[in-house]
Each structure stands twice: as structure tokens, then as C-alpha cells.
Design an enzyme around this catalytic site. Structure first.
Site, mmCIF file in Angstrom:
data_model
loop_
_atom_site.group_PDB
_atom_site.id
_atom_site.type_symbol
_atom_site.label_atom_id
_atom_site.label_comp_id
_atom_site.label_asym_id
_atom_site.label_seq_id
_atom_site.Cartn_x
_atom_site.Cartn_y
_atom_site.Cartn_z
ATOM 1 N N GLU A 102 0.804 -1.222 0.000
ATOM 2 C CA GLU A 102 0.000 0.000 0.000
ATOM 3 C C GLU A 102 0.841 1.280 0.000
ATOM 4 O O GLU A 102 0.564 2.201 -0.757
ATOM 5 C CB GLU A 102 -0.957 0.014 1.200
ATOM 6 C CG GLU A 102 -2.144 -0.909 1.064
ATOM 7 C CD GLU A 102 -3.122 -0.468 -0.012
ATOM 8 O OE1 GLU A 102 -3.174 0.723 -0.357
ATOM 9 O OE2 GLU A 102 -3.855 -1.330 -0.523
ATOM 10 N N SER A 103 1.825 1.346 0.868
ATOM 11 C CA SER A 103 2.544 2.614 1.036
ATOM 12 C C SER A 103 4.060 2.498 0.995
ATOM 13 O O SER A 103 4.743 3.520 1.087
ATOM 14 C CB SER A 103 2.152 3.242 2.380
ATOM 15 O OG SER A 103 2.592 2.399 3.446
#
Length: 199
Positions: free
Chosen positions: A81-82
């Protein structure tokens, strides 16, 4: 005399080199073997595997356990995700380590503002993991479907399924695949046998 000194010098260097290689091998073996024996805290193992600081690794593991999510899956989710960047913001407006949308976060915690989601790492982790855990329950433990709903939104997944279309977009494969070690084989739920340890 000169030859003897050279030989002694070479022997000394060879001994030092052997010692260095031996110590490096012992450390490598230790990092590989100690986790299996349960001697190295799991946060250390995750920090080493993902190249993140120990504080962040501990926070991810603690939040995952608090929300009933397998830490192994939690680390994979945050990595995809990040990339472990707490200040990450997507074009769609998803925020922080778990890239949770502010609207979704507000449904889970009415006090979760966009500013808090970026500023408060632990809040972001807890809400992102809580959301995935709820999706796992909503989809009767179907981990791939829950991951696609996390990525695409439950509404999109429902529309695609109603139209008889495949919901897969490669996201679940990125999270569960061999990119972060052996392919993930757990259920996603935290159990006594949940990995909880980096392999």
C-alpha cells in the site's frame, strides 16, 4: 628472513579473513536459525526483512494483533500500500501507511480526521487493519476477495460479481505472492498458529 615475514603477514591476513568470514557466517546462521527457535523478537525479524526501523515494525505488529489480523499479512499489506511511508497520499485520497480512505476511516472511528490519519501512525494502522479484518469476516474468510475489496472497494467488487466478472486486478497476488518471502499461506486472521514471524 623477508620471506618468513611475508608468510607470517599472509598467514595473519588469512587468519583475520577466516575469522571475518566465520563471524559473518555465524551471524547469518543465527539470524536464520534464531527466529525458528523463537529467540529473536518478531519485530526484529520484520524490521530486518523489510528494511524498516524497529519502532515501526513493533507498531505494525502490535496494531495487527490488536485488530485480530495476522502480522505477516499486515506487513505485506503496508509494504504494497505505502512502501512503509507514513505520509503517503494516493491520487484517490487514500492516506498513510495503510492507504485508508478518510470516509472509510470515519465509519470505523468518528474521530478519525484526514489530518489525524496522516499524523497519527498508530491510528492509521489500527483502522486499516480493522477494515481488512472486517472485510475478511464479511467475505467469510475469502482472503483474496477481502484484499480486492480493500483495494477496489466493496461496492466495485459487488458490482463486478453481480455482472459475473472477475474482480481480480493483480492486487491480491502482489500482497500474497513471493515478493516478500514464501507465498502467504495463512487465513489472514490472527490465530495461535498465525505466522507472527518473518520467514
Amino acid at each position: 628472513m623477508a620471506r618468513r615475514r611475508r608468510r607470517r603477514g599472509w598467514r595473519g591476513r588469512r587468519w583475520a579473513w577466516g575469522l571475518t568470514v566465520g563471524l559473518a557466517g555465524a551471524v547469518a546462521w543465527g539470524l536464520h536459525a534464531i527466529p525458528r527457535a523463537g529467540g529473536l523478537p518478531s519485530a526484529w525479524r520484520y524490521a530486518l526483512r523489510y528494511g524498516i526501523d524497529l519502532d515501526l515494525a513493533g507498531a505494525i505488529e502490535q496494531a495487527a494483533r490488536a485488530e485480530g489480523l495476522d502480522p505477516e499479512l499486515a506487513f505485506r499489506l503496508v509494504a504494497v500500500e505505502s512502501g512503509f511511508r507514513p505520509d503517503a497520499v494516493s491520487p484517490a485520497g487514500a492516506l498513510g501507511l495503510t492507504q485508508i480512505l478518510p470516509s472509510t476511516a470515519a465509519e470505523l472511528d468518528s474521530a478519525a480526521t484526514p489530518e489525524r490519519l496522516l499524523r497519527e501512525r498508530d491510528l492509521n494502522l489500527r483502522l486499516g487493519f480493522r477494515y481488512l479484518r472486517r472485510l475478511l469476516t464479511a467475505y467469510n474468510g475469502d482472503l483474496r476477495l477481502a484484499l480486492h475489496a480493500y483495494n477496489r472497494g466493496p461496492g466495485t467488487v459487488a458490482r463486478l460479481r453481480a455482472a459475473g466478472r472477475d474482480v481480480a486486478n493483480g492486487y491480491a497476488d502482489r500482497v500474497l505472492g513471493p515478493r516478500f518471502g514464501p507465498p502467504y499461506a495463512g487465513t489472514g486472521f490472527l490465530t495461535d498458529s498465525a505466522s507472527g514471524a518473518a520467514r
